[in-house]
Design a protein around this motif. Structure first.
Motif, mmCIF file in Angstrom:
data_model
loop_
_atom_site.group_PDB
_atom_site.id
_atom_site.type_symbol
_atom_site.label_atom_id
_atom_site.label_comp_id
_atom_site.label_asym_id
_atom_site.label_seq_id
_atom_site.Cartn_x
_atom_site.Cartn_y
_atom_site.Cartn_z
ATOM 1 N N ASP A 170 0.827 -1.207 0.000
ATOM 2 C CA ASP A 170 0.000 0.000 0.000
ATOM 3 C C ASP A 170 0.862 1.258 0.000
ATOM 4 O O ASP A 170 0.550 2.242 -0.689
ATOM 5 N N LEU A 171 1.929 1.252 0.775
ATOM 6 C CA LEU A 171 2.811 2.417 0.852
ATOM 7 C C LEU A 171 3.534 2.631 -0.474
ATOM 8 O O LEU A 171 3.668 3.767 -0.947
ATOM 9 N N LEU A 172 4.002 1.549 -1.073
ATOM 10 C CA LEU A 172 4.718 1.654 -2.340
ATOM 11 C C LEU A 172 3.797 2.190 -3.429
ATOM 12 O O LEU A 172 4.234 2.958 -4.300
ATOM 13 N N ALA A 173 2.525 1.813 -3.386
ATOM 14 C CA ALA A 173 1.587 2.236 -4.418
ATOM 15 C C ALA A 173 1.311 3.731 -4.378
ATOM 16 O O ALA A 173 0.849 4.304 -5.370
ATOM 17 N N THR A 174 1.581 4.385 -3.255
ATOM 18 C CA THR A 174 1.308 5.821 -3.122
ATOM 19 C C THR A 174 2.574 6.660 -3.211
ATOM 20 O O THR A 174 2.521 7.865 -2.987
ATOM 21 N N SER A 175 3.698 6.041 -3.522
ATOM 22 C CA SER A 175 4.977 6.772 -3.478
ATOM 23 C C SER A 175 5.114 7.797 -4.588
ATOM 24 O O SER A 175 5.901 8.731 -4.466
ATOM 25 N N GLY A 176 4.376 7.649 -5.681
ATOM 26 C CA GLY A 176 4.346 8.682 -6.700
ATOM 27 C C GLY A 176 5.512 8.644 -7.668
ATOM 28 O O GLY A 176 6.433 7.830 -7.547
ATOM 29 N N PRO A 177 5.500 9.567 -8.654
ATOM 30 C CA PRO A 177 6.525 9.590 -9.695
ATOM 31 C C PRO A 177 7.731 10.430 -9.294
ATOM 32 O O PRO A 177 7.810 10.952 -8.181
ATOM 33 N N GLY A 178 8.650 10.568 -10.243
ATOM 34 C CA GLY A 178 9.793 11.454 -10.055
ATOM 35 C C GLY A 178 10.835 10.911 -9.115
ATOM 36 O O GLY A 178 10.764 9.772 -8.629
ATOM 37 N N HIS A 179 11.830 11.746 -8.840
ATOM 38 C CA HIS A 179 12.936 11.335 -7.980
ATOM 39 C C HIS A 179 12.477 10.995 -6.573
ATOM 40 O O HIS A 179 12.986 10.077 -5.946
ATOM 41 N N ARG A 180 11.482 11.763 -6.074
ATOM 42 C CA ARG A 180 11.021 11.492 -4.709
ATOM 43 C C ARG A 180 10.394 10.108 -4.621
ATOM 44 O O ARG A 180 10.633 9.363 -3.668
ATOM 45 N N GLY A 181 9.587 9.750 -5.601
ATOM 46 C CA GLY A 181 8.977 8.428 -5.593
ATOM 47 C C GLY A 181 10.001 7.321 -5.719
ATOM 48 O O GLY A 181 9.921 6.299 -5.025
ATOM 49 N N LEU A 182 10.998 7.517 -6.601
ATOM 50 C CA LEU A 182 12.058 6.522 -6.749
ATOM 51 C C LEU A 182 12.818 6.338 -5.445
ATOM 52 O O LEU A 182 13.110 5.210 -5.032
ATOM 53 N N ARG A 183 13.144 7.459 -4.807
ATOM 54 C CA ARG A 183 13.880 7.372 -3.541
ATOM 55 C C ARG A 183 13.060 6.685 -2.464
ATOM 56 O O ARG A 183 13.561 5.808 -1.736
ATOM 57 N N ASP A 184 11.791 7.072 -2.332
ATOM 58 C CA ASP A 184 10.959 6.500 -1.275
ATOM 59 C C ASP A 184 10.766 4.999 -1.472
ATOM 60 O O ASP A 184 10.814 4.231 -0.507
ATOM 61 N N ARG A 185 10.556 4.566 -2.715
ATOM 62 C CA ARG A 185 10.404 3.134 -2.970
ATOM 63 C C ARG A 185 11.700 2.383 -2.666
ATOM 64 O O ARG A 185 11.684 1.301 -2.063
ATOM 65 N N ALA A 186 12.816 2.958 -3.090
ATOM 66 C CA ALA A 186 14.106 2.310 -2.820
ATOM 67 C C ALA A 186 14.383 2.258 -1.328
ATOM 68 O O ALA A 186 14.879 1.247 -0.801
ATOM 69 N N LEU A 187 14.038 3.318 -0.614
ATOM 70 C CA LEU A 187 14.273 3.382 0.833
ATOM 71 C C LEU A 187 13.462 2.315 1.556
ATOM 72 O O LEU A 187 13.999 1.550 2.375
ATOM 73 N N LEU A 188 12.167 2.236 1.257
ATOM 74 C CA LEU A 188 11.304 1.272 1.940
ATOM 75 C C LEU A 188 11.669 -0.164 1.584
ATOM 76 O O LEU A 188 11.764 -1.028 2.463
ATOM 77 N N LEU A 189 11.878 -0.417 0.298
ATOM 78 C CA LEU A 189 12.179 -1.782 -0.115
ATOM 79 C C LEU A 189 13.537 -2.239 0.393
ATOM 80 O O LEU A 189 13.698 -3.389 0.815
ATOM 81 N N THR A 190 14.513 -1.352 0.361
ATOM 82 C CA THR A 190 15.840 -1.703 0.888
ATOM 83 C C THR A 190 15.763 -1.957 2.387
ATOM 84 O O THR A 190 16.300 -2.946 2.899
ATOM 85 N N GLY A 191 15.072 -1.069 3.095
ATOM 86 C CA GLY A 191 14.962 -1.230 4.542
ATOM 87 C C GLY A 191 14.241 -2.496 4.937
ATOM 88 O O GLY A 191 14.614 -3.165 5.907
ATOM 89 N N TRP A 192 13.203 -2.849 4.203
ATOM 90 C CA TRP A 192 12.396 -4.033 4.537
ATOM 91 C C TRP A 192 13.081 -5.315 4.095
ATOM 92 O O TRP A 192 13.294 -6.231 4.889
ATOM 93 N N ALA A 193 13.463 -5.387 2.810
ATOM 94 C CA ALA A 193 13.935 -6.647 2.246
ATOM 95 C C ALA A 193 15.341 -7.032 2.671
ATOM 96 O O ALA A 193 15.726 -8.194 2.566
ATOM 97 N N SER A 194 16.116 -6.083 3.170
ATOM 98 C CA SER A 194 17.478 -6.415 3.613
ATOM 99 C C SER A 194 17.507 -6.908 5.052
ATOM 100 O O SER A 194 18.582 -7.073 5.632
#
Length: 355
Positions: A170-194
């Motif tokens: 749900d959080l990833l789906a709302t992260s949006g476009p652009g650099h901010r969205g890319l960063r937020d998705r990378a931050l959450l996925l890296t933090g969770w999956a690692s």
């Protein structure tokens, strides 16, 4: 790679006056290299707090060594609920001064762990000056022990809810476009999956800590943590990132043109990637923004939910606890087991006897 570290709040003072400047500089460097960054930041915050407290309570600066009466008053001022104290109570007046300065949140009794940490820092400051500290006095030690028992409370969870896979999606789906969205998705996925990284571990990552050598061939990204809360420098194993999480991190690195320096960075209002890295507190701000965008309350989960969510999901999916701990870097099996126990109890057939 040398990481910038905050200067220690106090160093040597009288104890180092006999040293040459060269030896002082060497000792200063040794102090920085031998003290975790999180500890240095905590020292600085605690020094600001105790300095402001004494100024408000006694209208005086800190003394070295500090008087036992001051140490005792510090414990007494933080060992009771001041919201019930008269408006003229000196401890309440002091607390309200600290609240106005943004150094204290409320008049209620602070958590015992918070008081313990501030006292530990104050003791450390005395040690840096090679001075006996007043908190070792018998009466002060007894008062601290009594205050700890009086304020005993069940440990509160660090996150209201674990960020399990569904909530993460749900959080990833709302992260949006652009650099901010890319960063937020990378931050959450890296933090969770690692393995459920702490926010300080995420914001402490640098580009040099990310190894992409195997990514083109196998889709694997290797992460090197300098240190964690449960490991020391040089003893932290490399962590692996695969699949969506690895692709999201690489997409952020490529789009942000990050060739060195902090890995996760601030984004300007014009969607430009800045050179400045994120502070640990920024992770909470990002999470709150995404929670609200996804239709949740802003306090539905905290950054620690990435850590608890990873372990909870591992338990739900039947992953062996040893495999989950290999990534989470939990030092204690009993700590990690709590997440597995919460899942096991819901699957226990004895809970369905009435259905």
């Amino acid at each position: 790679m040398t990481r910038p570290s905050p200067a220690p709040p106090l160093l040597l003072a009288e104890a180092a006056q006999h040293l040459s400047q060269t030896d002082r500089d060497a000792l200063h460097d040794l102090y920085l290299r031998g003290t975790p960054d999180n500890t240095l930041r905590a020292y600085e915050r605690d020094l600001v707090y105790v300095t402001a407290w004494k100024a408000a309570a006694f209208d005086a600066p800190l003394d070295w060594p500090e008087a036992e009466t001051v140490a005792l008053r510090f414990i007494l001022d933080h060992a009771r609920d001041l919201s019930e104290a008269p408006l003229t109570d000196p401890a309440r007046i002091t607390a309200e001064t600290l609240i106005d300065a943004g150094l204290r949140r409320q008049l209620t009794c602070p958590a015992p762990s918070t008081l313990d940490r501030r006292i530990a820092s104050w003791r450390a400051f005395h040690g840096m000056r090679n001075l006996a500290n007043p908190f070792e006095a018998p009466l002060v030690r007894q008062a601290r022990a009594k205050a700890r028992r009086a304020a005993a409370r069940p440990p509160a969870p660090k996150s209201a809810r674990p960020i399990t896979r569904d909530l993460l999606e749900d959080l990833l789906a709302t992260s949006g476009p652009g650099h901010r969205g890319l960063r937020d998705r990378a931050l959450l996925l890296t933090g969770w999956a690692s393995g459920g990284r702490r926010r300080s571990e995420l914001t402490g990552l640098h580009r040099a800590d990310i190894d992409l050598e195997d990514f083109e061939k196998s889709g694997v990204v290797w992460i090197r943590l300098i240190e964690t809360k449960t490991t020391t420098k040089g003893d932290t194993p490399r962590l692996v990132l695969k699949g969506r999480a690895a692709r999201a991190l690489v997409a952020w690195i490529d789009a942000g043109k990050i060739t060195g320096g902090p890995l996760f960075r601030a984004i300007s209002k014009s969607n430009r990637v800045l050179k400045r890295g994120l502070a640990p507190e920024a992770v909470a701000h990002i999470l709150r923004r995404l929670l609200v965008a996804a239709g949740y309350a802003p306090d539905h989960a905290s950054p620690h939910g990435l850590r608890s969510g990873f372990l909870t999901q591992a338990a739900l999916d039947g992953a062996p606890i040893q495999a989950a701990m290999r990534l989470s870097l939990h030092r204690s099996v009993s700590q990690a087991q709590r997440y597995y126990d919460d899942v096991d109890i819901t699957e226990n057939p004895a809970t369905d006897l009435l259905d």
